[in-house]
Design an enzyme around this catalytic site. Structure first.
Site, PDB file in Angstrom:
ATOM      1  N   LYS A  48       0.831  -1.204   0.000  1.00  0.00           N
ATOM      2  CA  LYS A  48       0.000   0.000   0.000  1.00  0.00           C
ATOM      3  C   LYS A  48       0.866   1.255   0.000  1.00  0.00           C
ATOM      4  O   LYS A  48       0.656   2.174  -0.785  1.00  0.00           O
ATOM      5  CB  LYS A  48      -0.906   0.006   1.238  1.00  0.00           C
ATOM      6  CG  LYS A  48      -1.605   1.324   1.481  1.00  0.00           C
ATOM      7  CD  LYS A  48      -2.489   1.300   2.708  1.00  0.00           C
ATOM      8  CE  LYS A  48      -1.791   1.699   3.987  1.00  0.00           C
ATOM      9  NZ  LYS A  48      -1.454   3.131   4.102  1.00  0.00           N
ATOM     10  N   ASN A  49       1.849   1.291   0.906  1.00  0.00           N
ATOM     11  CA  ASN A  49       2.616   2.524   1.069  1.00  0.00           C
ATOM     12  C   ASN A  49       3.567   2.789  -0.096  1.00  0.00           C
ATOM     13  O   ASN A  49       4.159   3.845  -0.172  1.00  0.00           O
ATOM     14  CB  ASN A  49       3.381   2.508   2.402  1.00  0.00           C
ATOM     15  CG  ASN A  49       2.431   2.713   3.572  1.00  0.00           C
ATOM     16  OD1 ASN A  49       1.247   2.981   3.381  1.00  0.00           O
ATOM     17  ND2 ASN A  49       2.962   2.570   4.778  1.00  0.00           N
ATOM     18  N   ARG A 109      -4.583  10.819   4.110  1.00  0.00           N
ATOM     19  CA  ARG A 109      -3.519  11.794   4.313  1.00  0.00           C
ATOM     20  C   ARG A 109      -2.381  11.653   3.306  1.00  0.00           C
ATOM     21  O   ARG A 109      -1.716  12.620   2.962  1.00  0.00           O
ATOM     22  CB  ARG A 109      -2.990  11.561   5.725  1.00  0.00           C
ATOM     23  CG  ARG A 109      -2.911  12.766   6.522  1.00  0.00           C
ATOM     24  CD  ARG A 109      -2.231  12.476   7.825  1.00  0.00           C
ATOM     25  NE  ARG A 109      -1.451  13.620   8.189  1.00  0.00           N
ATOM     26  CZ  ARG A 109      -0.271  13.861   7.737  1.00  0.00           C
ATOM     27  NH1 ARG A 109       0.308  13.037   6.914  1.00  0.00           N
ATOM     28  NH2 ARG A 109       0.367  14.948   8.121  1.00  0.00           N
ATOM     29  N   ASP A 156      -5.164  12.884  12.676  1.00  0.00           N
ATOM     30  CA  ASP A 156      -5.942  11.647  12.608  1.00  0.00           C
ATOM     31  C   ASP A 156      -5.826  10.937  13.932  1.00  0.00           C
ATOM     32  O   ASP A 156      -5.393  11.527  14.916  1.00  0.00           O
ATOM     33  CB  ASP A 156      -5.502  10.770  11.427  1.00  0.00           C
ATOM     34  CG  ASP A 156      -4.041  10.400  11.499  1.00  0.00           C
ATOM     35  OD1 ASP A 156      -3.489  10.421  12.606  1.00  0.00           O
ATOM     36  OD2 ASP A 156      -3.471  10.076  10.455  1.00  0.00           O
ATOM     37  N   ASP A 175       4.247   0.828  12.245  1.00  0.00           N
ATOM     38  CA  ASP A 175       3.082   0.075  11.775  1.00  0.00           C
ATOM     39  C   ASP A 175       3.026  -1.340  12.360  1.00  0.00           C
ATOM     40  O   ASP A 175       1.975  -1.980  12.346  1.00  0.00           O
ATOM     41  CB  ASP A 175       3.097  -0.012  10.241  1.00  0.00           C
ATOM     42  CG  ASP A 175       2.823   1.340   9.594  1.00  0.00           C
ATOM     43  OD1 ASP A 175       2.495   2.289  10.324  1.00  0.00           O
ATOM     44  OD2 ASP A 175       2.943   1.457   8.374  1.00  0.00           O
TER      45      ASP A 175
HETATM   46  C1  UD1 Z   1       4.385   6.816   6.440  1.00  0.00           C
HETATM   47  C2  UD1 Z   1       3.453   5.624   6.278  1.00  0.00           C
HETATM   48  C3  UD1 Z   1       2.922   5.181   7.629  1.00  0.00           C
HETATM   49  C4  UD1 Z   1       4.059   4.899   8.572  1.00  0.00           C
HETATM   50  C5  UD1 Z   1       5.001   6.101   8.636  1.00  0.00           C
HETATM   51  C6  UD1 Z   1       6.244   5.865   9.470  1.00  0.00           C
HETATM   52  C7  UD1 Z   1       2.429   5.987   4.113  1.00  0.00           C
HETATM   53  C8  UD1 Z   1       1.187   6.276   3.360  1.00  0.00           C
HETATM   54  N1  UD1 Z   1       2.325   6.013   5.444  1.00  0.00           N
HETATM   55  O1  UD1 Z   1       3.622   7.894   6.963  1.00  0.00           O
HETATM   56  O2  UD1 Z   1       2.141   3.981   7.423  1.00  0.00           O
HETATM   57  O3  UD1 Z   1       3.537   4.654   9.866  1.00  0.00           O
HETATM   58  O4  UD1 Z   1       5.442   6.450   7.311  1.00  0.00           O
HETATM   59  O5  UD1 Z   1       6.931   4.747   9.023  1.00  0.00           O
HETATM   60  O6  UD1 Z   1       3.477   5.705   3.545  1.00  0.00           O
HETATM   61  N2  UD1 Z   1       6.540  14.620  10.805  1.00  0.00           N
HETATM   62  C9  UD1 Z   1       6.630  15.961  11.082  1.00  0.00           C
HETATM   63  N3  UD1 Z   1       6.643  16.844  10.051  1.00  0.00           N
HETATM   64  C10 UD1 Z   1       6.560  16.455   8.755  1.00  0.00           C
HETATM   65  C11 UD1 Z   1       6.466  15.085   8.460  1.00  0.00           C
HETATM   66  C12 UD1 Z   1       6.451  14.183   9.510  1.00  0.00           C
HETATM   67  O7  UD1 Z   1       6.714  16.364  12.247  1.00  0.00           O
HETATM   68  O8  UD1 Z   1       6.579  17.313   7.858  1.00  0.00           O
HETATM   69  C13 UD1 Z   1       6.537  13.636  11.907  1.00  0.00           C
HETATM   70  C14 UD1 Z   1       5.235  12.865  11.989  1.00  0.00           C
HETATM   71  O9  UD1 Z   1       4.269  13.566  12.724  1.00  0.00           O
HETATM   72  C15 UD1 Z   1       5.666  11.594  12.662  1.00  0.00           C
HETATM   73  C16 UD1 Z   1       7.075  11.367  12.108  1.00  0.00           C
HETATM   74  O10 UD1 Z   1       7.503  12.636  11.616  1.00  0.00           O
HETATM   75  O11 UD1 Z   1       5.779  11.794  14.056  1.00  0.00           O
HETATM   76  C17 UD1 Z   1       7.153  10.321  11.010  1.00  0.00           C
HETATM   77  O12 UD1 Z   1       6.276  10.644   9.966  1.00  0.00           O
HETATM   78  P1  UD1 Z   1       6.491  10.200   8.453  1.00  0.00           P
HETATM   79  O13 UD1 Z   1       7.695   9.328   8.348  1.00  0.00           O
HETATM   80  O14 UD1 Z   1       6.453  11.418   7.608  1.00  0.00           O
HETATM   81  O15 UD1 Z   1       5.218   9.315   8.166  1.00  0.00           O
HETATM   82  P2  UD1 Z   1       4.220   9.371   6.954  1.00  0.00           P
HETATM   83  O16 UD1 Z   1       4.957   9.584   5.670  1.00  0.00           O
HETATM   84  O17 UD1 Z   1       3.091  10.292   7.272  1.00  0.00           O
END
Ligand code: UD1
Length: 416
Positions: free
Chosen positions: A22-23, A93, A117, A305
């Site tokens: 999915k990701n 998202r 979320d 996850d």
């Molecule tokens: C992706 C995955 C999700 C997985 C996560 C971490 C997808 C669709 N989703 O989510 O299933 O749990 O990686 O492996 O691929 N953060 C910030 N600022 C930002 C971006 C992130 O503070 O601009 C923080 C987030 O709040 C979180 C952490 O960084 O605490 C990690 O987030 P991130 O790695 O970006 O996760 P996603 O890409 O949203």
């Protein structure tokens, strides 16, 4: 199907086909905004998130079709409306990842700001800062980001944290930027390496994806391609967790052991036998799991996850395990549901202390999100009586034919 009924089950025996990730596929779909023409993706799971990303691409003006099971054809005629409406971003998202490709190809984008979320707030500041380094500018009005960039220019982007989404957004913009971009402290997830190999096939020049430093030499244009999505490591992890709880022997066809080394090592510590097989991953669980401590980290650490799966396994393991969440605040909502099933779990800040019990007690519970929902089903395999997992549509966002796949290996699970 919005409810799944589960009864105590096991041993599980047989083969589980593992679907595409999915990701990964969601980001590959976003990447098709980078070049006009016809793309063909293979190993695409039939899940709600893919349908929604397809709706978003359709809203922007693309044609999205399923010519055969597992295949997805995307036709981009080169004239998109570079806009992601709130109704779709709010639902999923991950759609924020269209920002980078739209900016790169169309020089502008209007994308709804995603809200929080169930995991708590999920900011996108790092996505925006990274794109700003490449020359993009942003304005915020009426809940939307209005992004502009006449010409993106390669730059060094140092991420504060190896965010998956921020790495992808910057990478997706940098491929068409003028000059060289270096992303430092990049996320290293296998899905990012898959995205880079897709982009390289399209004609991009991306080096180092899968490591902490990604170098992108911008090119003037890209071309559509055919690509097979990597297997879903979280789906594979879910079936391994089910096996750990219910016992038995499974072959996870198509799964990649090398994408989940740390998870496999932890399950080994818990008493399971797991090894790579020419067809995927072979695994066996012959006795009650032993408790371990677990701490989530960016890849190659244990994925956040996987965390609900560990909590579910520890709920009936022998001993006490401490699970620590280091990525998302408040990702423990499902714990209250497990407690309703008789689990002995205390949470304190970002820690959960799980005292294993030999058997849980079936109860009506609710799935708060994709992974936690699947974890409740896993836990219910060792619960006396019947567990009804409500809000099961969350599970359908990320798992293809979840109930059928479990039933095929002997689990007493049905949609109701
Ligand atoms: C992706 C995955 C999700 C997985 C996560 C971490 C997808 C669709 N989703 O989510 O299933 O749990 O990686 O492996 O691929 N953060 C910030 N600022 C930002 C971006 C992130 O503070 O601009 C923080 C987030 O709040 C979180 C952490 O960084 O605490 C990690 O987030 P991130 O790695 O970006 O996760 P996603 O890409 O949203």
């Amino acid at each position: 199907m919005d409810r799944i009924a589960v009864r105590q089950s096991g041993p599980l025996e047989g083969t589980v086909p593992i679907s595409g990730a999915k990701n990964s596929v969601l980001k590959l779909m976003a990447a098709t905004a980078l070049a006009p023409g016809e793309f063909l993706l293979h190993n695409v799971p039939d899940i709600a998130d893919v349908t929604w990303m397809g709706e978003l691409l359709t809203t922007m003006g693309m044609t999205v079709e399923r010519p055969a099971p597992g295949d997805l054809r995307i036709i981009h005629d080169g004239t998109l409306v570079p806009e992601a409406p709130y109704e779709l971003v709010e639902r999923m998202r991950a759609s924020i990842v269209v920002l980078g490709p739209l900016l790169a190809r169309y020089g502008r984008a209007r994308v709804a700001l995603p809200g929080g979320d169930d995991f708590g707030p999920r900011p996108i500041d790092m996505h925006l800062r990274g794109l700003e380094e490449l020359g993009a500018s942003f304005e915020f009005a009426h809940g939307y980001i209005e992004a502009r960039a006449d010409q993106l220019i390669g730059a060094r982007v140092l991420l504060e944290f190896p965010s998956v989404g921020a790495t992808e957004n910057v990478l997706l913009a940098a491929v068409l930027a003028k000059g060289t971009t270096v992303i430092d402290n990049a996320a290293r997830e296998p899905e990012i390496a898959d995205l880079a190999s897709f982009l390289n096939r399209m004609g991009a020049r991306v080096l180092g994806a899968g490591s902490s430093t990604i170098q992108v030499d911008g090119v003037e244009q890209l071309a559509p391609v055919e690509h097979t999505v990597i297997p879903d490591r979280v789906e594979a992890a879910t079936f391994l967790a089910a096996l750990g709880v219910a016992g038995g022997e499974l072959l996870l066809a198509g799964a990649r052991h090398d994408h989940m080394d740390m998870y496999v090592a932890k399950l080994g510590e818990m008493g399971m036998r797991i090894s790579p097989d020419s067809e995927g991953i072979w695994a066996m669980s012959a006795r009650r799991l032993r408790a371990v401590d677990v701490s989530t980290l960016p890849y190659p650490g244990l994925a956040t996850d996987y965390k609900p799966l560990f909590v579910a396994m520890l709920a009936t393991a022998d001993g006490v395990g401490i699970v620590t969440e280091n990525l998302f605040a408040g990702r423990f909502r499902y714990v209250d549901e497990l407690v309703r099933m008789g689990a002995d779990i205390r949470t304190e800040g970002h820690h959960a202390v799980v005292r294993g019990r030999p058997l849980l007690s079936g109860a009506p519970v609710r799935a708060p999100d994709i992974r936690a929902g699947a974890a409740l089903v896993v836990a219910a395999l060792k619960a006396e009586g019947e567990t009804i997992v409500g809000d099961a549509h969350h599970i359908g966002r990320g798992y293809e034919r979840f109930v059928e796949k479990l039933r095929a290996v002997g689990a007493d699970v049905r949609a109701c």
